[in-house]
Scaffold this motif. Sequence first.
Motif, PDB file in Angstrom:
ATOM      1  N   ASP A 312       0.857  -1.364  -0.067  1.00 52.18           N
ATOM      2  CA  ASP A 312       0.054   0.119   0.127  1.00 52.18           C
ATOM      3  C   ASP A 312       1.024   1.173   0.050  1.00 52.18           C
ATOM      4  OD1 ASP A 312      -2.402   1.335  -0.128  1.00 52.18           O
ATOM      5  OD2 ASP A 312      -2.684   1.451   2.234  1.00 52.18           O
ATOM      6  N   GLY A 313       2.023   1.291  -0.801  1.00 49.27           N
ATOM      7  CA  GLY A 313       2.891   2.367  -0.898  1.00 49.27           C
ATOM      8  C   GLY A 313       3.827   2.454   0.363  1.00 49.27           C
ATOM      9  N   VAL A 314       3.734   1.633   1.313  1.00 47.15           N
ATOM     10  CA  VAL A 314       4.708   1.726   2.453  1.00 47.15           C
ATOM     11  C   VAL A 314       5.844   0.640   2.423  1.00 47.15           C
ATOM     12  CG1 VAL A 314       4.725   1.661   5.084  1.00 47.15           C
ATOM     13  CG2 VAL A 314       2.742   2.625   3.911  1.00 47.15           C
ATOM     14  N   LEU A 315       6.975   1.267   2.718  1.00 41.40           N
ATOM     15  CA  LEU A 315       8.299   0.372   2.724  1.00 41.40           C
ATOM     16  C   LEU A 315       8.113  -0.580   3.933  1.00 41.40           C
ATOM     17  CD1 LEU A 315      11.020  -0.374   1.424  1.00 41.40           C
ATOM     18  CD2 LEU A 315      12.094   1.252   2.956  1.00 41.40           C
ATOM     19  N   GLN A 316       8.019  -1.974   3.966  1.00 43.58           N
ATOM     20  CA  GLN A 316       8.101  -2.875   4.696  1.00 43.58           C
ATOM     21  C   GLN A 316       9.335  -3.559   5.203  1.00 43.58           C
ATOM     22  OE1 GLN A 316       4.762  -3.828   5.589  1.00 43.58           O
ATOM     23  NE2 GLN A 316       4.607  -1.951   4.578  1.00 43.58           N
ATOM     24  N   GLY A 317      10.364  -3.479   4.370  1.00 42.22           N
ATOM     25  CA  GLY A 317      11.594  -3.746   5.161  1.00 42.22           C
ATOM     26  C   GLY A 317      12.596  -3.882   4.274  1.00 42.22           C
ATOM     27  N   TRP A 318      13.955  -4.243   4.593  1.00 42.39           N
ATOM     28  CA  TRP A 318      15.418  -4.371   3.782  1.00 42.39           C
ATOM     29  C   TRP A 318      15.527  -5.593   2.911  1.00 42.39           C
ATOM     30  CZ3 TRP A 318      15.199   0.592   4.302  1.00 42.39           C
ATOM     31  CH2 TRP A 318      15.369   1.257   5.145  1.00 42.39           C
ATOM     32  N   THR A 319      16.416  -5.400   1.906  1.00 44.58           N
ATOM     33  CA  THR A 319      16.637  -7.024   1.377  1.00 44.58           C
ATOM     34  C   THR A 319      18.100  -7.364   2.243  1.00 44.58           C
ATOM     35  OG1 THR A 319      15.752  -6.422  -0.714  1.00 44.58           O
ATOM     36  CG2 THR A 319      17.556  -7.882  -0.825  1.00 44.58           C
ATOM     37  N   LEU A 320      17.892  -8.539   2.743  1.00 47.18           N
ATOM     38  CA  LEU A 320      19.124  -8.768   3.547  1.00 47.18           C
ATOM     39  C   LEU A 320      19.674 -10.602   3.272  1.00 47.18           C
ATOM     40  CD1 LEU A 320      17.403  -7.822   6.743  1.00 47.18           C
ATOM     41  CD2 LEU A 320      19.226  -6.602   5.625  1.00 47.18           C
ATOM     42  N   ASP A 321      20.926 -10.693   3.434  1.00 47.45           N
ATOM     43  CA  ASP A 321      21.741 -11.955   3.595  1.00 47.45           C
ATOM     44  C   ASP A 321      21.693 -11.878   5.062  1.00 47.45           C
ATOM     45  OD1 ASP A 321      23.791  -9.878   3.885  1.00 47.45           O
ATOM     46  OD2 ASP A 321      24.869 -11.061   2.441  1.00 47.45           O
ATOM     47  N   LEU A 322      22.495 -13.203   5.408  1.00 50.31           N
ATOM     48  CA  LEU A 322      22.734 -13.258   7.049  1.00 50.31           C
ATOM     49  C   LEU A 322      23.801 -12.160   7.324  1.00 50.31           C
ATOM     50  CD1 LEU A 322      23.328 -17.148   6.905  1.00 50.31           C
ATOM     51  CD2 LEU A 322      21.508 -15.917   8.126  1.00 50.31           C
ATOM     52  N   ALA A 323      24.746 -11.856   6.769  1.00 51.24           N
ATOM     53  CA  ALA A 323      25.827 -10.909   7.395  1.00 51.24           C
ATOM     54  C   ALA A 323      25.032  -9.484   7.672  1.00 51.24           C
ATOM     55  CB  ALA A 323      26.997 -10.923   6.496  1.00 51.24           C
ATOM     56  N   THR A 324      24.361  -9.004   6.528  1.00 53.90           N
ATOM     57  CA  THR A 324      23.899  -7.523   6.601  1.00 53.90           C
ATOM     58  C   THR A 324      22.664  -7.683   7.727  1.00 53.90           C
ATOM     59  OG1 THR A 324      22.351  -8.164   4.665  1.00 53.90           O
ATOM     60  CG2 THR A 324      24.438  -6.900   4.408  1.00 53.90           C
ATOM     61  N   ALA A 325      21.931  -8.988   7.835  1.00 57.13           N
ATOM     62  CA  ALA A 325      20.876  -9.024   8.692  1.00 57.13           C
ATOM     63  C   ALA A 325      21.426  -9.147  10.232  1.00 57.13           C
ATOM     64  CB  ALA A 325      20.185 -10.459   8.609  1.00 57.13           C
ATOM     65  N   LEU A 328      22.456  -5.540  11.327  1.00 58.95           N
ATOM     66  CA  LEU A 328      21.187  -4.607  11.445  1.00 58.95           C
ATOM     67  C   LEU A 328      20.114  -5.203  12.590  1.00 58.95           C
ATOM     68  CD1 LEU A 328      20.247  -3.890   7.903  1.00 58.95           C
ATOM     69  CD2 LEU A 328      21.233  -2.235   9.413  1.00 58.95           C
ATOM     70  N   GLY A 329      20.585  -6.369  13.166  1.00 59.65           N
ATOM     71  CA  GLY A 329      19.948  -6.890  14.073  1.00 59.65           C
ATOM     72  C   GLY A 329      18.459  -7.464  13.799  1.00 59.65           C
ATOM     73  N   LEU A 330      18.467  -8.070  12.615  1.00 59.62           N
ATOM     74  CA  LEU A 330      17.229  -8.289  11.979  1.00 59.62           C
ATOM     75  C   LEU A 330      17.461  -9.987  11.376  1.00 59.62           C
ATOM     76  CD1 LEU A 330      16.397  -5.260   9.675  1.00 59.62           C
ATOM     77  CD2 LEU A 330      15.302  -5.841  11.923  1.00 59.62           C
ATOM     78  N   ALA A 331      16.402 -10.543  10.726  1.00 62.78           N
ATOM     79  CA  ALA A 331      16.658 -11.938  10.112  1.00 62.78           C
ATOM     80  C   ALA A 331      16.731 -11.659   8.609  1.00 62.78           C
ATOM     81  CB  ALA A 331      15.241 -12.347  10.615  1.00 62.78           C
TER      82      ALA A 331
END
Length: 449
Positions: A312-325, A328-331
């Motif tokens: 709906d036009g709103v950014l939901q998340g980043w594109t990540l591999d294991l290292a970048t996740a 950033l403290g993400l999955a």
Amino acid sequence: MTDTALSPIADALLHAAKTAGADAADALILDGTSLSIEVLNKRLEQAERSEGVDVGLRVLVGLRQACVSASDTSPDTLREMAERAVAMARMAPEDPYVGLAETSQLSTLRDGDALDLKDPNGDPDPAHLEAMALEAEASAAQVDGISQVSNAGASYSRRRIHLAASNGFSGGYARSDYGVHCLAITGEGTAMERDYFADVRNHFADLMPPSEIGRIAAERTVARAGARKPPTGAYPVVYDERISSALIGHLLAATNGMSIARGSSWARDLLGEQVLPKGLDLIEQPRRPRTSGSRPFDAEGLPTADRSIVADGVLQGWTLDLATARKLGLASTANASRGIGGPPSPSNGNMWLTAGQLDRGGLLAEMGTGLLITSMIGSSINATTGDYSRGASGFWVENGEITYPVNECTVAGNLRDMLRVIVPANDARPHLSRVVPSLLVEGMTIAGA
């Protein structure tokens, strides 16, 4: 080489890495064949064939990693690769974010059969590819106004991919690609204009007829005769479907985890914010059948799945591999991609953008007066601010109708502002990896005559 022959090579590399002193390792094996045919003036101009096996090894010694590659699968080479990689890793700086996936994260799907990426038929006869290229050339040459068909060709490639790691993952899949392309010229000297068309499919049966490819290339070219610069000023712009995915590609680059982790993206503060107009979704579809960007698992063995990048036009998340996740403290979003010579990094595959209600003609009518862009040349994009400037060519539109072809102009704006006002048409080609229709953008600055 058969698919089953790749797994033993990967296993041998992992064993050699462990023997050499690696704490963990993964191996990527690529077995490929490609064939391309080019014709000119009704005769064979060039024929190229390549085939071989390439191997890549990544080793981890503690928090240090190193990558090596080779095009030889002999036992001595595999042993030397492993020893060299371990020696390199011991000298590398520590990186707290490197590491293989946990066993619980690994994909249970280990092949690509459900994605139907490989044509079951054998390699095509080179003579058949030549005949296809000649057919495309002849079709283009028959169109009034074409002075020369400068490039026509047909190609085929197949590739087998196998990934194995010391965490227990082992899987692989195969892919084939057939393609026909044609580039035609109209006019002479400084009045010369050119354009092209091409079609690439995983399965030969899905490929467009070469005669149609040549005809479209020629008709596009003839339409460009007499091109001149457009007026300078602030006007709306329509990005034609054939190049509109590049605009969405800038959003994907800005939301790539590597850029976000470095703090070098114009989108770094836009998570949860409006980046596209309301009503528009941008969906990643990594398991779409018979599509070039599809894959059952990523380059770290994680399972791929549909993912909403914008809703709906709103950014939901980043594109990540294991290292970048981890940084950033993400999955991880299972977007790791890699070649044989380097470590994984995040990358996008198949994309789908919400279609609009109008076809391209309706979009031009809504634009009124402005520029229809069909080709882009070079770029000057500030990754940190989103400032955008690119060379362009296409057609000038007045009162919703194409009036004359244009070239040698520049369009400029800011990606944050541009993307928030895009209006999509409904003319996207569904077989492409990035299904993006023509896009109308208001408020662009055009530098022309």
